[in-house]
Write an enzyme that holds these catalytic residues in place. Sequence first.
Site, PDB file in Angstrom:
ATOM      1  N   THR A  59       0.843  -1.197   0.000  1.00 20.99           N
ATOM      2  CA  THR A  59       0.000   0.000   0.000  1.00 20.99           C
ATOM      3  C   THR A  59       0.873   1.238   0.000  1.00 20.99           C
ATOM      4  OG1 THR A  59      -1.726   1.238   1.159  1.00 20.99           O
ATOM      5  CG2 THR A  59      -0.220   0.017   2.551  1.00 20.99           C
ATOM      6  N   LYS A 112      -3.345   3.290   6.164  1.00 16.80           N
ATOM      7  CA  LYS A 112      -3.599   1.851   6.065  1.00 16.80           C
ATOM      8  C   LYS A 112      -2.412   1.065   6.613  1.00 16.80           C
ATOM      9  CE  LYS A 112      -6.130   1.081   1.758  1.00 16.80           C
ATOM     10  NZ  LYS A 112      -5.969   0.439   0.452  1.00 16.80           N
ATOM     11  N   ASP A 143      -7.769  -3.500  -0.499  1.00 12.81           N
ATOM     12  CA  ASP A 143      -8.578  -2.567  -1.275  1.00 12.81           C
ATOM     13  C   ASP A 143      -9.840  -2.331  -0.471  1.00 12.81           C
ATOM     14  OD1 ASP A 143      -8.387  -1.050  -3.800  1.00 12.81           O
ATOM     15  OD2 ASP A 143     -10.395  -1.861  -4.097  1.00 12.81           O
ATOM     16  N   HIS A 169     -13.729  -2.424   9.502  1.00 14.59           N
ATOM     17  CA  HIS A 169     -13.710  -3.329   8.344  1.00 14.59           C
ATOM     18  C   HIS A 169     -12.322  -3.971   8.192  1.00 14.59           C
ATOM     19  CE1 HIS A 169     -12.393   0.682   7.622  1.00 14.59           C
ATOM     20  NE2 HIS A 169     -12.048   0.490   6.366  1.00 14.59           N
ATOM     21  N   ARG A 170     -11.281  -3.137   8.398  1.00  8.23           N
ATOM     22  CA  ARG A 170      -9.904  -3.637   8.240  1.00  8.23           C
ATOM     23  C   ARG A 170      -9.571  -4.616   9.363  1.00  8.23           C
ATOM     24  NH1 ARG A 170      -8.146   0.787   7.169  1.00  8.23           N
ATOM     25  NH2 ARG A 170      -8.402   0.405   4.943  1.00  8.23           N
TER      26      ARG A 170
HETATM   27  P1  ITT Z   1      -3.385   1.765  -1.799  1.00  9.63           P
HETATM   28  O1  ITT Z   1      -4.186   1.358  -3.010  1.00  9.63           O
HETATM   29  O2  ITT Z   1      -1.988   2.167  -2.121  1.00  9.63           O
HETATM   30  O3  ITT Z   1      -3.473   0.743  -0.696  1.00  9.63           O
HETATM   31  P2  ITT Z   1      -5.409   3.806  -1.524  1.00  9.63           P
HETATM   32  O4  ITT Z   1      -5.641   4.921  -0.530  1.00  9.63           O
HETATM   33  O5  ITT Z   1      -5.430   4.160  -2.987  1.00  9.63           O
HETATM   34  O6  ITT Z   1      -4.029   3.092  -1.145  1.00  9.63           O
HETATM   35  P3  ITT Z   1      -7.757   2.186  -1.926  1.00  9.63           P
HETATM   36  O7  ITT Z   1      -7.658   2.229  -3.390  1.00  9.63           O
HETATM   37  O8  ITT Z   1      -8.102   0.881  -1.270  1.00  9.63           O
HETATM   38  O9  ITT Z   1      -6.424   2.660  -1.207  1.00  9.63           O
HETATM   39  O10 ITT Z   1      -8.779   3.297  -1.518  1.00  9.63           O
HETATM   40  C1  ITT Z   1      -9.422   3.238  -0.347  1.00  9.63           C
HETATM   41  C2  ITT Z   1      -9.911   4.605   0.005  1.00  9.63           C
HETATM   42  O11 ITT Z   1     -11.059   4.405   0.850  1.00  9.63           O
HETATM   43  C3  ITT Z   1      -8.868   5.340   0.841  1.00  9.63           C
HETATM   44  O12 ITT Z   1      -8.086   6.201   0.072  1.00  9.63           O
HETATM   45  C4  ITT Z   1      -9.742   6.076   1.842  1.00  9.63           C
HETATM   46  O13 ITT Z   1     -10.155   7.286   1.294  1.00  9.63           O
HETATM   47  C5  ITT Z   1     -10.952   5.165   1.988  1.00  9.63           C
HETATM   48  N1  ITT Z   1     -10.773   4.285   3.153  1.00  9.63           N
HETATM   49  C6  ITT Z   1     -10.448   2.955   3.175  1.00  9.63           C
HETATM   50  N2  ITT Z   1     -10.337   2.521   4.436  1.00  9.63           N
HETATM   51  C7  ITT Z   1     -10.597   3.577   5.223  1.00  9.63           C
HETATM   52  C8  ITT Z   1     -10.611   3.762   6.609  1.00  9.63           C
HETATM   53  O14 ITT Z   1     -10.311   2.793   7.459  1.00  9.63           O
HETATM   54  N3  ITT Z   1     -10.914   4.982   7.072  1.00  9.63           N
HETATM   55  C9  ITT Z   1     -11.200   5.987   6.246  1.00  9.63           C
HETATM   56  N4  ITT Z   1     -11.194   5.908   4.917  1.00  9.63           N
HETATM   57  C10 ITT Z   1     -10.882   4.705   4.406  1.00  9.63           C
END
Ligand code: ITT
Length: 230
Positions: A37, A42, A99, A210-211
């Site tokens: 990531t 995250k 994701d 969720h995580r």
């Molecule tokens: P990577 O792909 O590099 O892991 P990313 O931020 O682009 O990083 P995602 O494509 O999975 O990751 O996008 C998930 C988005 O959803 C993230 O950028 C946040 O805006 C939101 N998100 C996911 N988990 C979250 C959490 O625990 N709290 C708040 N927002 C979250």
Amino acid sequence: MSCNPLLLNFSLFLTRQAISPLTNLGPLPRITLVIATGNPGKFNEIAELLHGLGVLLLPLDRVGPIEVPPESGDSFQENARRKAEAVAQASGQLALADDSGLEVDALGGQPGIRSARFGGPQATDADRNRLVLEMLRGIPPERRTARFRCVVAIADPRGSIRLAEGICEGRIALAPRGTRGFGYDPIFEIPSLGKTFAEVQPEVKNRLSHRAKAMAAARVILQGILEGRA
Ligand code: ITT
């Protein structure tokens, strides 16, 4: 000078198990896991959720420049799988990708898999939160139901892939609240607490999120790999 492979294996075994008399450090982790990531929020949560497992975690920027594929799949599963596979192939190590995103019922599940890109490539977390609140203007609390969804993929460089999923139900607040966490945390409220994820301590989010749920299942998968069962 040749070295007896049995002796070498035995001494490696000892090195991994024993406390080092030189440094007093504990046993070495038995597997290395690249966390695929680029999102520091995250990464920190994943590291906390894998604490004590005995796995050496490597951030993506410590395994050299690796091109992570764009999130062009049409599901969280597909995107997580692609990220983990690409990083496992490029690094030659076990890789874990996450994701995740926010699904708002009154917006037909948006932003969903577009959560990171919602509002355009230049938008900040604060912009995205404002946009969601704007789109929900006038919608009462009982119709502001939403959930965070997280799919974790664990890929082996030899090609095997395992998936785990977690969901956290909640609702969208009327305005952002709190300064902790990242992304949509300031507008995502846990009804039973009456607080957003940005208002609670990280330990609370890491118990309910969720995580946390996806990573609990991922821990079982990794435990199996550590014990040679998977
Ligand atoms: P990577 O792909 O590099 O892991 P990313 O931020 O682009 O990083 P995602 O494509 O999975 O990751 O996008 C998930 C988005 O959803 C993230 O950028 C946040 O805006 C939101 N998100 C996911 N988990 C979250 C959490 O625990 N709290 C708040 N927002 C979250």
